[in-house]
Design a protein around this motif. Sequence first.
Motif, short mmCIF file in Angstrom:
data_model
loop_
_atom_site.label_atom_id
_atom_site.label_comp_id
_atom_site.label_asym_id
_atom_site.label_seq_id
_atom_site.Cartn_x
_atom_site.Cartn_y
_atom_site.Cartn_z
N ARG B 3 -30.89 -41.02 19.87
CA ARG B 3 -29.38 -40.15 19.81
C ARG B 3 -28.50 -39.74 19.81
O ARG B 3 -27.84 -39.19 18.86
N LEU B 4 -28.36 -40.53 17.70
CA LEU B 4 -28.40 -40.64 17.03
C LEU B 4 -28.01 -39.01 16.13
O LEU B 4 -27.41 -38.33 16.29
N GLU B 5 -29.48 -38.75 16.94
CA GLU B 5 -29.76 -37.04 16.28
C GLU B 5 -29.38 -36.14 16.69
O GLU B 5 -28.92 -35.42 16.39
N ARG B 6 -29.09 -36.64 18.12
CA ARG B 6 -28.21 -35.84 19.54
C ARG B 6 -26.68 -35.18 18.82
O ARG B 6 -26.63 -34.31 19.31
N TRP B 7 -26.35 -36.94 18.35
CA TRP B 7 -25.17 -36.74 17.88
C TRP B 7 -24.67 -36.07 17.63
O TRP B 7 -23.65 -34.73 17.16
N SER B 8 -25.84 -36.29 16.03
CA SER B 8 -25.02 -35.09 14.50
C SER B 8 -25.32 -33.80 14.90
O SER B 8 -24.98 -33.05 14.52
N LYS B 9 -26.52 -33.50 15.67
CA LYS B 9 -26.64 -31.61 16.32
C LYS B 9 -25.28 -31.47 16.53
O LYS B 9 -25.31 -30.55 16.74
N ALA B 10 -25.16 -31.88 17.89
CA ALA B 10 -23.73 -31.74 18.34
C ALA B 10 -22.76 -31.43 17.59
O ALA B 10 -21.52 -30.97 17.50
N LEU B 11 -22.33 -32.48 16.67
CA LEU B 11 -21.56 -32.59 15.42
C LEU B 11 -21.12 -31.45 14.51
O LEU B 11 -20.24 -31.24 14.12
N ILE B 12 -22.70 -31.57 14.40
CA ILE B 12 -22.58 -29.82 13.64
C ILE B 12 -22.74 -28.59 13.80
O ILE B 12 -21.84 -27.94 13.57
N SER B 13 -23.15 -29.11 15.00
CA SER B 13 -23.04 -26.90 15.49
C SER B 13 -21.40 -27.03 16.28
O SER B 13 -21.31 -25.63 16.85
N LEU B 14 -21.30 -27.56 16.54
CA LEU B 14 -19.99 -27.74 17.97
C LEU B 14 -18.75 -27.09 17.08
O LEU B 14 -18.61 -25.84 17.50
N PRO B 15 -18.09 -27.46 15.84
CA PRO B 15 -17.26 -27.00 15.20
C PRO B 15 -17.64 -25.05 15.25
O PRO B 15 -16.42 -24.20 16.02
N PRO B 16 -18.50 -25.00 14.78
CA PRO B 16 -18.46 -23.24 14.42
C PRO B 16 -19.06 -22.87 15.67
O PRO B 16 -18.10 -21.58 15.97
N ALA B 17 -19.35 -23.26 16.29
CA ALA B 17 -19.99 -22.57 17.96
C ALA B 17 -18.62 -22.80 19.21
O ALA B 17 -18.01 -21.79 18.94
N ALA B 18 -17.71 -23.84 18.79
CA ALA B 18 -17.09 -23.55 19.54
C ALA B 18 -15.55 -22.10 19.04
O ALA B 18 -15.14 -20.96 19.87
#
Lengths: 255, 298
Positions: B3-18
Amino acid sequence: MHRSKALYGVAGLVYLFLYLPLVVVVVFSFNDSKLNAEWVGFTWKWYEKLFNNREMLTAAANSVIIATASALIATVLGTFAGVALHRFRQKWLSTLVLGPIAMPDILIGVSLLLMFILFNVTLGTVSIILAHVSFCIGFVALAVQSRMAGMDQSLIEAARDLGATPWQGFCKITLPLLMPGIIAGAMMAFTLSIDDFVITFFTAGVGSSTLPLEIYSMVKIAVTPEVNAVSTLLMLLTLVLITALSRFAPNALRS
Amino acid sequence: MSRLERWSKALISLPPAAYLILFFAVPSLMMLLASFRYTGEYGGLAPWYYIEDGGITLDLTLENWARLFESTIYLNLLVKSLTYALATTLICVLMAYPVALMIAGAHKRHRDLLLLLVILPFWSNFLVRIYAWMIIFSPQGALTMAANKLTGLLGLEPISFMFSPIAVIVCLVYVHLPFMILPLYANLEKHDTRLLDAAQDLGANRRQRFWLITWPQSLPGIYAGAVLVFIPSLGIFAIPDLLGGTNGIMIGNVIKQQFVEARDWPFGSVLSLVLTAITVLLVLLAARFGQPKGAGNA
């Protein structure tokens, strides 16, 4: 390898082709004639005129403000993107991040113009910055990603073995190692933003001119040697930035 | 994945993707929608739906797309732009090859300097580089004067470089040449020189060694460079604007004109989408034949 003399000759001519136009601009910026046709005599007057040209100075200040803001935002987002591209290899993300690099500038410019107007965003400094960030993120991401690729993963593992949390590992090991890539990306973003003409052309409003836009309107209406002077100064600035960039990250220039 | 990995993945990808969804993907989709809308009364766009008697009526049209094929004007313009871009690409190959070969063959100590010398003019401002050619091609300039002395002697009509297709193509080549030299060099540098030595031992002459060994191996580099030269030169509007005159305009000029002067956004969007389609097609082709990383060169 076995190389013939003819090859050096032809390659030399191509280098000449690359530099002759720039030399012409620099030389004519000191020419004491209103026409860019023949050499009359040496003068500083175009530089003097330039430094008394209020519009030009405002535009230059605007360019610096926009480039600084764009570079800062793009560097933060681009660093995230670079790390994500290296770690997760998601195809949709790389399409999104690298897409703006592959698209012709004009398409990014007109589509943003369309959106800004439909959403009632006032065209001006802010809209230019928003646009610049979107095409700079990819370049920062590439610089960071290539730095990530060259990084020794065992350092992170060693930190983990010694009890570092992932967050500590990132702050104490990854980030410092990424720094040259981040700085190179930031400088690239700054240079791209300060040089951009096409995207700025579509996203700038009245009263938010940048240096390239000023040069464009000057050149379009009437050619004056003042343009030579501002061009020469811009070249000088680029030279300084490039020298700094090749210092910080020798590989960034040909990533 | 934890779960931690999934969260960090979202946190890193989200700002530039958004950010890029909002300022790259959404505008592109809006342009697609705009191409099916009517032009507004004062230019711009008419609403794409009406609310009448409590129901919603869509008000979209294929008219703008039909206009593309109504006369041959736009198709001819497209063909002309493609021709200019193709000519630019071919000339860039011809000019880049000797330079890339020379750099790849140079001593390691000199390579970085030779590469930097290729990149430097590319980093100087785009408009400055166009402007330089305006000086060189100016009717009062030395080049035009000399050329017309020659045509005068031969009893021909005086020529003007300014506002000619030649001026546009020369400047397109000038602006894009480094994009061809860099990937080509990157390719040539990796060649195994023992192949050339072996071919020489087996009696191949210089020409055979080039055409049978170096050239075929260098094709991926050429494809990568061709994409980097062809796509930006196709969309350009500043060079034809400043150096091309009325006969030298390209598709980019008409797109700019539709959005800025005519304010016919739907038709401007149609032309932009045609350009987008060509770009995507070329990128996919290059990803198949060349190095997909090519687009990252700058």
